[in-house]
Design a protein around this motif. Sequence first.
Motif, PDB file in Angstrom:
ATOM      1  N   PRO A   1       1.533  -4.506   6.232  1.00 11.04           N
ATOM      2  CA  PRO A   1       2.012  -3.216   5.718  1.00 11.04           C
ATOM      3  C   PRO A   1       2.906  -3.427   4.498  1.00 11.04           C
ATOM      4  O   PRO A   1       3.773  -4.294   4.504  1.00 11.04           O
ATOM      5  CB  PRO A   1       2.823  -2.636   6.900  1.00 11.04           C
ATOM      6  CG  PRO A   1       2.322  -3.369   8.100  1.00 11.04           C
ATOM      7  CD  PRO A   1       1.905  -4.726   7.638  1.00 11.04           C
ATOM      8  N   GLY A   2       2.671  -2.647   3.452  1.00 10.70           N
ATOM      9  CA  GLY A   2       3.492  -2.772   2.249  1.00 10.70           C
ATOM     10  C   GLY A   2       3.011  -3.828   1.278  1.00 10.70           C
ATOM     11  O   GLY A   2       3.674  -4.096   0.275  1.00 10.70           O
ATOM     12  N   ALA A   3       1.845  -4.422   1.544  1.00 12.57           N
ATOM     13  CA  ALA A   3       1.358  -5.505   0.672  1.00 12.57           C
ATOM     14  C   ALA A   3       1.168  -5.023  -0.770  1.00 12.57           C
ATOM     15  O   ALA A   3       1.563  -5.702  -1.721  1.00 12.57           O
ATOM     16  CB  ALA A   3       0.046  -6.074   1.221  1.00 12.57           C
ATOM     17  N   LEU A   4       0.586  -3.842  -0.931  1.00 13.69           N
ATOM     18  CA  LEU A   4       0.316  -3.341  -2.286  1.00 13.69           C
ATOM     19  C   LEU A   4       1.613  -3.177  -3.086  1.00 13.69           C
ATOM     20  O   LEU A   4       1.726  -3.675  -4.211  1.00 13.69           O
ATOM     21  CB  LEU A   4      -0.457  -2.016  -2.214  1.00 13.69           C
ATOM     22  CG  LEU A   4      -0.946  -1.441  -3.548  1.00 13.69           C
ATOM     23  CD1 LEU A   4      -2.221  -0.643  -3.338  1.00 13.69           C
ATOM     24  CD2 LEU A   4       0.105  -0.563  -4.228  1.00 13.69           C
ATOM     25  N   GLU A   5       2.600  -2.517  -2.479  1.00 14.71           N
ATOM     26  CA  GLU A   5       3.867  -2.298  -3.196  1.00 14.71           C
ATOM     27  C   GLU A   5       4.556  -3.628  -3.494  1.00 14.71           C
ATOM     28  O   GLU A   5       5.150  -3.802  -4.565  1.00 14.71           O
ATOM     29  CB  GLU A   5       4.811  -1.403  -2.377  1.00 14.71           C
ATOM     30  CG  GLU A   5       4.362   0.040  -2.240  1.00 14.71           C
ATOM     31  CD  GLU A   5       3.214   0.230  -1.241  1.00 14.71           C
ATOM     32  OE1 GLU A   5       2.949  -0.701  -0.427  1.00 14.71           O
ATOM     33  OE2 GLU A   5       2.569   1.297  -1.287  1.00 14.71           O
ATOM     34  N   ALA A   6       4.476  -4.554  -2.517  1.00 18.57           N
ATOM     35  CA  ALA A   6       5.160  -5.841  -2.691  1.00 18.57           C
ATOM     36  C   ALA A   6       4.552  -6.632  -3.847  1.00 18.57           C
ATOM     37  O   ALA A   6       5.272  -7.225  -4.662  1.00 18.57           O
ATOM     38  CB  ALA A   6       5.092  -6.647  -1.393  1.00 18.57           C
ATOM     39  N   VAL A   7       3.215  -6.640  -3.939  1.00 16.24           N
ATOM     40  CA  VAL A   7       2.566  -7.368  -5.033  1.00 16.24           C
ATOM     41  C   VAL A   7       2.768  -6.620  -6.347  1.00 16.24           C
ATOM     42  O   VAL A   7       2.991  -7.228  -7.398  1.00 16.24           O
ATOM     43  CB  VAL A   7       1.053  -7.572  -4.747  1.00 16.24           C
ATOM     44  CG1 VAL A   7       0.353  -8.203  -5.946  1.00 16.24           C
ATOM     45  CG2 VAL A   7       0.873  -8.435  -3.501  1.00 16.24           C
ATOM     46  N   ASN A   8       2.737  -5.294  -6.280  1.00 11.58           N
ATOM     47  CA  ASN A   8       2.911  -4.493  -7.495  1.00 11.58           C
ATOM     48  C   ASN A   8       4.261  -4.747  -8.156  1.00 11.58           C
ATOM     49  O   ASN A   8       4.399  -4.598  -9.365  1.00 11.58           O
ATOM     50  CB  ASN A   8       2.764  -3.008  -7.160  1.00 11.58           C
ATOM     51  CG  ASN A   8       1.892  -2.270  -8.165  1.00 11.58           C
ATOM     52  OD1 ASN A   8       1.146  -2.889  -8.930  1.00 11.58           O
ATOM     53  ND2 ASN A   8       1.993  -0.959  -8.170  1.00 11.58           N
ATOM     54  N   ARG A   9       5.247  -5.160  -7.361  1.00 11.13           N
ATOM     55  CA  ARG A   9       6.581  -5.453  -7.898  1.00 11.13           C
ATOM     56  C   ARG A   9       6.615  -6.794  -8.638  1.00 11.13           C
ATOM     57  O   ARG A   9       7.561  -7.094  -9.354  1.00 11.13           O
ATOM     58  CB  ARG A   9       7.614  -5.466  -6.748  1.00 11.13           C
ATOM     59  CG  ARG A   9       9.043  -5.179  -7.184  1.00 11.13           C
ATOM     60  CD  ARG A   9      10.009  -5.248  -6.017  1.00 11.13           C
ATOM     61  NE  ARG A   9      10.112  -6.590  -5.457  1.00 11.13           N
ATOM     62  CZ  ARG A   9      10.881  -7.568  -5.957  1.00 11.13           C
ATOM     63  NH1 ARG A   9      11.640  -7.349  -7.028  1.00 11.13           N
ATOM     64  NH2 ARG A   9      10.911  -8.763  -5.383  1.00 11.13           N
ATOM     65  N   LEU A  10       5.549  -7.594  -8.448  1.00 13.05           N
ATOM     66  CA  LEU A  10       5.497  -8.908  -9.110  1.00 13.05           C
ATOM     67  C   LEU A  10       4.639  -8.899 -10.379  1.00 13.05           C
ATOM     68  O   LEU A  10       4.746  -9.806 -11.198  1.00 13.05           O
ATOM     69  CB  LEU A  10       4.904  -9.963  -8.159  1.00 13.05           C
ATOM     70  CG  LEU A  10       5.550 -10.131  -6.790  1.00 13.05           C
ATOM     71  CD1 LEU A  10       4.931 -11.333  -6.078  1.00 13.05           C
ATOM     72  CD2 LEU A  10       7.052 -10.304  -6.909  1.00 13.05           C
ATOM     73  N   ILE A  11       3.764  -7.930 -10.505  1.00 17.92           N
ATOM     74  CA  ILE A  11       2.780  -7.975 -11.593  1.00 17.92           C
ATOM     75  C   ILE A  11       3.019  -6.848 -12.606  1.00 17.92           C
ATOM     76  O   ILE A  11       3.651  -5.838 -12.287  1.00 17.92           O
ATOM     77  CB  ILE A  11       1.335  -7.894 -11.047  1.00 17.92           C
ATOM     78  CG1 ILE A  11       1.074  -6.572 -10.323  1.00 17.92           C
ATOM     79  CG2 ILE A  11       1.054  -9.090 -10.132  1.00 17.92           C
ATOM     80  CD1 ILE A  11      -0.374  -6.377  -9.869  1.00 17.92           C
ATOM     81  N   THR A  12       2.470  -7.047 -13.802  1.00 19.02           N
ATOM     82  CA  THR A  12       2.708  -6.083 -14.884  1.00 19.02           C
ATOM     83  C   THR A  12       1.743  -4.901 -14.826  1.00 19.02           C
ATOM     84  O   THR A  12       2.076  -3.812 -15.270  1.00 19.02           O
ATOM     85  CB  THR A  12       2.555  -6.764 -16.248  1.00 19.02           C
ATOM     86  OG1 THR A  12       1.231  -7.311 -16.352  1.00 19.02           O
ATOM     87  CG2 THR A  12       3.580  -7.878 -16.420  1.00 19.02           C
ATOM     88  N   ASN A  13       0.525  -5.133 -14.329  1.00 20.43           N
ATOM     89  CA  ASN A  13      -0.457  -4.060 -14.219  1.00 20.43           C
ATOM     90  C   ASN A  13      -0.193  -3.288 -12.919  1.00 20.43           C
ATOM     91  O   ASN A  13       0.668  -3.679 -12.127  1.00 20.43           O
ATOM     92  CB  ASN A  13      -1.877  -4.641 -14.276  1.00 20.43           C
ATOM     93  CG  ASN A  13      -2.872  -3.637 -14.831  1.00 20.43           C
ATOM     94  OD1 ASN A  13      -2.660  -2.421 -14.790  1.00 20.43           O
ATOM     95  ND2 ASN A  13      -3.977  -4.139 -15.354  1.00 20.43           N
ATOM     96  N   ASP A  14      -0.934  -2.225 -12.676  1.00 22.25           N
ATOM     97  CA  ASP A  14      -0.579  -1.300 -11.601  1.00 22.25           C
ATOM     98  C   ASP A  14      -1.667  -1.178 -10.545  1.00 22.25           C
ATOM     99  O   ASP A  14      -2.691  -0.531 -10.763  1.00 22.25           O
ATOM    100  CB  ASP A  14      -0.281   0.077 -12.212  1.00 22.25           C
ATOM    101  CG  ASP A  14       0.279   1.049 -11.186  1.00 22.25           C
ATOM    102  OD1 ASP A  14       0.565   0.620 -10.040  1.00 22.25           O
ATOM    103  OD2 ASP A  14       0.442   2.233 -11.526  1.00 22.25           O
ATOM    104  N   LEU A  15      -1.410  -1.798  -9.385  1.00 25.51           N
ATOM    105  CA  LEU A  15      -2.354  -1.731  -8.259  1.00 25.51           C
ATOM    106  C   LEU A  15      -2.477  -0.332  -7.675  1.00 25.51           C
ATOM    107  O   LEU A  15      -3.471  -0.029  -7.010  1.00 25.51           O
ATOM    108  CB  LEU A  15      -1.895  -2.684  -7.140  1.00 25.51           C
ATOM    109  CG  LEU A  15      -2.309  -4.144  -7.246  1.00 25.51           C
ATOM    110  CD1 LEU A  15      -1.579  -4.953  -6.177  1.00 25.51           C
ATOM    111  CD2 LEU A  15      -3.817  -4.288  -7.093  1.00 25.51           C
ATOM    112  N   ALA A  16      -1.466   0.517  -7.915  1.00 24.64           N
ATOM    113  CA  ALA A  16      -1.517   1.886  -7.388  1.00 24.64           C
ATOM    114  C   ALA A  16      -2.482   2.750  -8.202  1.00 24.64           C
ATOM    115  O   ALA A  16      -2.890   3.817  -7.759  1.00 24.64           O
ATOM    116  CB  ALA A  16      -0.118   2.505  -7.400  1.00 24.64           C
ATOM    117  N   ALA A  17      -2.837   2.267  -9.386  1.00 26.62           N
ATOM    118  CA  ALA A  17      -3.710   3.050 -10.266  1.00 26.62           C
ATOM    119  C   ALA A  17      -5.184   2.756 -10.039  1.00 26.62           C
ATOM    120  O   ALA A  17      -6.038   3.336 -10.706  1.00 26.62           O
ATOM    121  CB  ALA A  17      -3.330   2.797 -11.730  1.00 26.62           C
ATOM    122  N   ILE A  18      -5.497   1.797  -9.159  1.00 25.59           N
ATOM    123  CA  ILE A  18      -6.898   1.510  -8.854  1.00 25.59           C
ATOM    124  C   ILE A  18      -7.170   1.825  -7.392  1.00 25.59           C
ATOM    125  O   ILE A  18      -6.240   2.146  -6.638  1.00 25.59           O
ATOM    126  CB  ILE A  18      -7.275   0.040  -9.179  1.00 25.59           C
ATOM    127  CG1 ILE A  18      -6.510  -0.957  -8.306  1.00 25.59           C
ATOM    128  CG2 ILE A  18      -7.064  -0.241 -10.671  1.00 25.59           C
ATOM    129  CD1 ILE A  18      -7.003  -2.398  -8.429  1.00 25.59           C
TER     130      ILE A  18
END
Lengths: 130, 359
Positions: free
Chosen positions: B62-79
Amino acid sequence: MSSPSDLRYTEDHEWARLEADGTITVGITHHAQDALGDVVFVDLPKVGRALAPKGTFGVVESVKTVSDLYAPCGGEVVAVNDALAQTPELVNQDCYGQGWIVRIRPSGADALAELLDAAAYDAHVGGQSH
Amino acid sequence: MSTLLRTPLFENVKAAGARFVPFGGWEMPVQFQGIQAEHDHVRTAAGLFDVSHMGEIEIKGPGALEAVNRLITNDLAAIVDGQALYTCLCRPDGGIVDDLVVYRFAEDHIFICCNASNRAKDFAWIQENLRGVTARDRSDEFAQLALQGPMAVEVVQRFASIDLSPIKRYHFAVGQVCGASVIFSRTGYTGEDGFELYLSPVDAPRVFDALIGEPEVKPIGLGARDTLRLEMKYALYGNDIDDTTTPLEAGLGWVVKLDKADFIGRDALVAQKAAGLTRRLVGFEMVGRAPARHDYPVVDAAGATIGRVTSGSFSPTLKKNIGLAYVPVGQDKLGSTLNVQIRDRAEPAVVVKTPFVVR
């Protein structure tokens, strides 16, 4: 494949041929062009340049590799293969013929005496591939 | 040589005629029939690459997407789930830890493909900075094959358990190839259409042999992989980008989403953007026949170094010498003349539009 028996060789994979007029034609061996792959540029020295024995006199470049050329003997550059400026691939296609690189007037007598003969060069190349 | 790692496909690529070189700690095939011919084959047919050296890191929970999104410049929430994105992983100062392809399986399941040479560094970085979920280095559980070229998709389809046509560019799906479990990822590093296949090291050899047996397919080495990616201006980590360069300088601003939730490096990138860049990575073409190479200086009229070539090669498609270099802003405009120091002389080059080759 065996290297031509009428040529002499450096450990750095140049070949050298003594011409009737006493000059020495220099190129790179079949093994060298094969290892380099597609040759795209040969940086040639200027005619008249003095070369030290084993000194660098130019560069052969393939798509990915830059490789120095070493003089098999000391002397003066008396001709360069201008065809390589437009068709460097001659080095791949005909390395002992149309792909020759420079002609040197050696400064000393018996300039090729210290170079390898074909059998010794082939043994050198064979030893390297292991 | 004994310290070099070998991929599960070493014997297969060796049998296919590979000449090997050390690359990122691995003994990898640099070429088969020759870089020019291999390059042309990928641009016109289908080329098979062993890229099993690449690293794979998985983040689940749980929370994997937000956790990785905090490390990367592009946006996992947008795909969406089933989609992948190219991104940078940045340091707090904006320097690039690595460039990655990140796969969104689900909000609680993210899968990362990273550069082979950065695998240990990336995994340590991710473990140290990831909050609330854990990462697993699964690199040893995956081999990776890339089949690239205009005929690649139809060739993969022959061995696929699922219809591949709904998988759009930068999307992926799980299925079977030759009966083996696989991730079909419609991605690549060549500019051509095709798939990257993530599969078990046990299955990979027979999948390699099946694909290479198709008439359209030839094996391709890292040499052609480099010329193919350079023609597209795809960055090579360690050459064009590294810990000391930022995505904005490298022309990767399109993978930096400053308006998403906070991420590591954001403040530095916002500040750099506000202050204005001092240098930019540009593409250039040499005017003469001498190729520019990695690390050659870019010089001004007085001979002073003002920049640095990061990649340079003969372009097999264009038959010209192309390259990338960091140059001061002001000299980065299309048509600007640069001087590249090649051995004892400065050779002219012209800044050109990238990608060098339009696919």
